[in-house]
Design a protein around this motif. Structure first.
Motif, mmCIF file in Angstrom:
data_model
loop_
_atom_site.group_PDB
_atom_site.id
_atom_site.type_symbol
_atom_site.label_atom_id
_atom_site.label_comp_id
_atom_site.label_asym_id
_atom_site.label_seq_id
_atom_site.Cartn_x
_atom_site.Cartn_y
_atom_site.Cartn_z
ATOM 1 N N HIS A 1 30.990 33.577 49.647
ATOM 2 C CA HIS A 1 32.040 34.560 49.964
ATOM 3 C C HIS A 1 32.196 34.857 51.467
ATOM 4 O O HIS A 1 33.321 35.067 51.915
ATOM 5 C CB HIS A 1 31.886 35.851 49.128
ATOM 6 C CG HIS A 1 30.999 36.897 49.700
ATOM 7 N ND1 HIS A 1 29.695 37.082 49.284
ATOM 8 C CD2 HIS A 1 31.224 37.834 50.657
ATOM 9 C CE1 HIS A 1 29.171 38.090 49.960
ATOM 10 N NE2 HIS A 1 30.056 38.549 50.797
ATOM 11 N N CYS B 1 28.822 35.857 45.141
ATOM 12 C CA CYS B 1 29.085 34.426 45.366
ATOM 13 C C CYS B 1 28.577 34.054 46.754
ATOM 14 O O CYS B 1 29.023 34.625 47.761
ATOM 15 C CB CYS B 1 30.588 34.152 45.266
ATOM 16 S SG CYS B 1 31.018 32.470 45.738
ATOM 17 N N CYS C 1 33.936 39.244 44.729
ATOM 18 C CA CYS C 1 33.115 38.064 45.035
ATOM 19 C C CYS C 1 31.785 38.453 45.676
ATOM 20 O O CYS C 1 30.800 37.714 45.589
ATOM 21 C CB CYS C 1 33.847 37.112 45.973
ATOM 22 S SG CYS C 1 35.464 36.612 45.363
ATOM 23 N N HIS D 1 37.216 24.660 43.517
ATOM 24 C CA HIS D 1 36.334 25.527 44.304
ATOM 25 C C HIS D 1 36.726 25.420 45.780
ATOM 26 O O HIS D 1 36.852 24.313 46.308
ATOM 27 C CB HIS D 1 34.865 25.119 44.126
ATOM 28 C CG HIS D 1 33.923 26.199 44.549
ATOM 29 N ND1 HIS D 1 33.686 26.492 45.871
ATOM 30 C CD2 HIS D 1 33.204 27.098 43.829
ATOM 31 C CE1 HIS D 1 32.836 27.512 45.944
ATOM 32 N NE2 HIS D 1 32.523 27.894 44.713
ATOM 33 N N PRO D 2 36.902 26.573 46.450
ATOM 34 C CA PRO D 2 37.300 26.523 47.865
ATOM 35 C C PRO D 2 36.332 25.726 48.747
ATOM 36 O O PRO D 2 36.757 25.137 49.739
ATOM 37 C CB PRO D 2 37.318 28.006 48.267
ATOM 38 C CG PRO D 2 37.600 28.739 46.989
ATOM 39 C CD PRO D 2 36.892 27.953 45.927
ATOM 40 N N TYR E 1 38.302 39.906 39.671
ATOM 41 C CA TYR E 1 38.647 39.330 40.985
ATOM 42 C C TYR E 1 40.125 39.564 41.308
ATOM 43 O O TYR E 1 40.491 39.953 42.412
ATOM 44 C CB TYR E 1 38.344 37.826 40.962
ATOM 45 C CG TYR E 1 38.962 37.052 42.122
ATOM 46 C CD1 TYR E 1 38.278 36.904 43.324
ATOM 47 C CD2 TYR E 1 40.230 36.469 42.010
ATOM 48 C CE1 TYR E 1 38.841 36.208 44.385
ATOM 49 C CE2 TYR E 1 40.804 35.774 43.064
ATOM 50 C CZ TYR E 1 40.097 35.647 44.248
ATOM 51 O OH TYR E 1 40.661 34.971 45.297
ATOM 52 N N CYS F 1 34.537 32.066 52.513
ATOM 53 C CA CYS F 1 35.651 31.673 51.652
ATOM 54 C C CYS F 1 36.960 32.353 52.064
ATOM 55 O O CYS F 1 37.009 33.576 52.207
ATOM 56 C CB CYS F 1 35.302 32.036 50.211
ATOM 57 S SG CYS F 1 36.588 31.574 49.040
ATOM 58 N N CYS G 1 33.695 29.681 40.426
ATOM 59 C CA CYS G 1 34.631 30.513 41.179
ATOM 60 C C CYS G 1 35.411 31.376 40.189
ATOM 61 O O CYS G 1 35.922 30.868 39.180
ATOM 62 C CB CYS G 1 35.591 29.613 41.974
ATOM 63 S SG CYS G 1 36.854 30.568 42.841
ATOM 64 N N PHE G 2 35.517 32.677 40.505
ATOM 65 C CA PHE G 2 36.206 33.596 39.595
ATOM 66 C C PHE G 2 37.685 33.253 39.440
ATOM 67 O O PHE G 2 38.334 33.670 38.474
ATOM 68 C CB PHE G 2 36.067 35.038 40.100
ATOM 69 C CG PHE G 2 34.635 35.498 40.162
ATOM 70 C CD1 PHE G 2 33.795 35.337 39.072
ATOM 71 C CD2 PHE G 2 34.122 36.073 41.315
ATOM 72 C CE1 PHE G 2 32.464 35.748 39.123
ATOM 73 C CE2 PHE G 2 32.800 36.485 41.371
ATOM 74 C CZ PHE G 2 31.971 36.322 40.275
ATOM 75 N N ARG G 3 38.226 32.514 40.370
ATOM 76 C CA ARG G 3 39.640 32.155 40.294
ATOM 77 C C ARG G 3 39.937 31.221 39.108
ATOM 78 O O ARG G 3 41.086 31.001 38.758
ATOM 79 C CB ARG G 3 40.081 31.499 41.600
ATOM 80 C CG ARG G 3 40.119 32.486 42.761
ATOM 81 C CD ARG G 3 40.229 31.776 44.094
ATOM 82 N NE ARG G 3 41.415 30.958 44.212
ATOM 83 C CZ ARG G 3 42.616 31.405 44.517
ATOM 84 N NH1 ARG G 3 42.803 32.679 44.766
ATOM 85 N NH2 ARG G 3 43.646 30.589 44.609
ATOM 86 N N LYS H 1 39.454 32.686 50.230
ATOM 87 C CA LYS H 1 40.055 33.334 49.054
ATOM 88 C C LYS H 1 39.230 34.542 48.593
ATOM 89 O O LYS H 1 39.515 35.116 47.543
ATOM 90 C CB LYS H 1 40.118 32.348 47.879
ATOM 91 C CG LYS H 1 40.725 30.984 48.205
ATOM 92 C CD LYS H 1 42.228 31.056 48.206
ATOM 93 C CE LYS H 1 42.894 29.700 48.172
ATOM 94 N NZ LYS H 1 42.522 28.786 49.248
ATOM 95 N N ALA H 2 38.218 34.921 49.364
ATOM 96 C CA ALA H 2 37.257 35.928 48.883
ATOM 97 C C ALA H 2 37.884 37.301 48.726
ATOM 98 O O ALA H 2 38.732 37.718 49.526
ATOM 99 C CB ALA H 2 36.076 35.998 49.850
HETATM 100 S S1 SF4 Z 1 34.172 33.410 43.663
HETATM 101 FE FE1 SF4 Z 1 35.335 34.301 45.344
HETATM 102 S S2 SF4 Z 1 34.149 33.845 47.211
HETATM 103 FE FE2 SF4 Z 1 33.372 32.540 45.577
HETATM 104 S S3 SF4 Z 1 34.507 30.668 45.829
HETATM 105 FE FE3 SF4 Z 1 35.656 31.887 44.353
HETATM 106 S S4 SF4 Z 1 37.159 33.046 45.556
HETATM 107 FE FE4 SF4 Z 1 35.636 32.230 46.986
#
Ligand code: SF4
Length: 384
Positions: free
Chosen positions: A327, A324, A337, A281-282, A363, A330, A354-356, A332-333
């Motif tokens: 976001h 999120c 998100c 998680h970022p 995402y 973040c 986190c969708f990543r 990486k957003a």
């Molecule tokens: S879902 Fe998107 S905004 Fe939330 S932590 Fe993951 S990359 Fe960042």
């Protein structure tokens, strides 16, 4: 362990046999507060979501360390977990028994609320406030015994008090039993609060920043004592800490987990090495980045680095961001998100909200948000 304490251990086993349920289960727990005062409270539709849909289980002899910035909801969640704060939604179950159902409807409860109260104890951050300044240590420790161990006579009660003072390394016990709190150091006061909690033979102890008021030199000593006694008494702990280094020490030594909280939710949970060395998680990366390093070279490098956030400010909890909650900060957003709230998913080595962590989430095909740093996939090993 003395005969009395061995008997206490048998009590744990009997309780564990009542149901094939986790020791403690938080199910979709919410704690939302009305804001404003007086009539404003009723007119305003704004609520602070201090805790917003948390699921967490604790087993026997387990440790979870809740970590996050001030105001992230970790203390509110901890208090909900041990029955000191009534959730506004969801359920907290002790050995399968909803603890607030046990309070409100005692006749239908499998476990009495009084028994649940005994089984869940707290060690506060400031031991000076937790101890009655006008009473000697002996009287402070006698109170819970008189309430919950009524079978003990005065002589046995005295012996029990001495034994527990010895457990927390306060010897000679007779000397310490005669003292008032002002005659104790900060570390000694915290040992008394630990001994008082253990006297209840608890199944779960909430340690709310229990070492942060101590001198740095005493913190490791206190953490070691707590963990040694965890083994002796088979107690589970929910620790609250703003310090990732302390969280790692506690969770690593006890084989526990670290749960990272952000704006009322757990956003990452897993083993200490996995969460700290390979976060998914970022926000965990931000916490890791902001943890001071003892290595001067690393500390100098950090000063030169750009923080891994787009914005420093934490959003207003009365008006949290859509999708999120992380976001707006973040790096990486992406647009997806802002539209959807992630759940905890199985990530590389942890669970992360986190969708990543999801190979096929939209995402990956949505647009980066302005000033996000891009969608590099190397860190998580997942991608388009
Ligand atoms: S879902 Fe998107 S905004 Fe939330 S932590 Fe993951 S990359 Fe960042």
């Amino acid at each position: 362990m003395s005969t009395d304490d061995a008997t206490d251990g048998e009590q744990h086993d009997e309780e564990a046999g009542r149901a094939d349920e986790p020791l403690l289960a938080l199910e979709d727990v919410e704690v939302h507060y009305d804001t404003g005062t007086g009539i404003e409270r009723y007119l305003s539709d704004k609520r602070v979501k201090a805790v917003d849909g948390v699921n967490l289980e604790l087993e026997e002899n387990d440790i979870v360390v809740l970590v996050g910035e001030s105001g992230c909801g970790k203390t509110t969640l901890g208090k909900s977990a041990v029955g000191l704060e009534r959730p506004t939604g969801g359920a907290v179950k002790y050995r399968g028994q909803d603890i607030w159902e046990a309070k409100d409807h005692p006749r239908g409860a499998d476990i009495e609320f009084r028994e649940i109260r005994r089984a869940m104890q707290i060690i506060h951050q400031d031991p000076a406030n937790a101890l009655n300044a006008s009473r000697r240590v002996r009287a402070i420790l006698a109170d819970p015994l008189k309430k919950y161990r009524t079978e003990l006579g005065p002589q046995e009660r005295e012996e029990t008090i001495y034994r527990y003072l010895e457990y927390v390394d306060m010897t000679p016990a007779e000397d310490y039993a005669d003292r008032y709190p002002h005659q104790l150091s900060g570390g000694e006061k915290q040992r008394i609060t630990l001994g008082r909690a253990l006297l209840m033979n608890p199944d779960v102890i909430l340690a709310d920043e229990a070492i942060s008021a101590l001198d740095v030199s005493l913190r490791v000593e206190m953490m070691d004592l707590i963990l040694d006694l965890q083994e002796t008494f088979d107690t589970s702990y929910v620790f609250i800490s703003h310090d990732l280094a302390n969280a790692r020490y506690l969770a690593k030594r006890a084989g526990g987990r670290i749960a990272i909280m952000y704006l009322g939710n757990i956003v990452e949970i897993g083993g200490p090495d996995e969460v700290i060395q390979n976060p998914s998680h970022p926000y965990t990366e931000v916490l890791r980045w902001s943890t001071p390093s003892m290595d001067p070279d690393v500390a100098m490098e950090r000063i030169k680095e750009k923080p891994p956030v787009r914005r420093i400010d934490v959003p207003d909890p009365q008006d949290p961001p859509s999708g999120c909650a992380f976001h707006p900060r973040c790096t990486k957003a992406r647009e997806a998100c802002a539209a959807e709230d992630p759940e905890l998913y199985d990530a590389e080595e942890t669970e992360a909200a986190c969708f990543r962590a999801l190979d096929n989430h939209e995402y990956w095909s949505s647009q980066e948000l302005e000033d996000a740093e891009g969608s590099g996939t190397a860190e998580l090993g997942v991608g388009d």
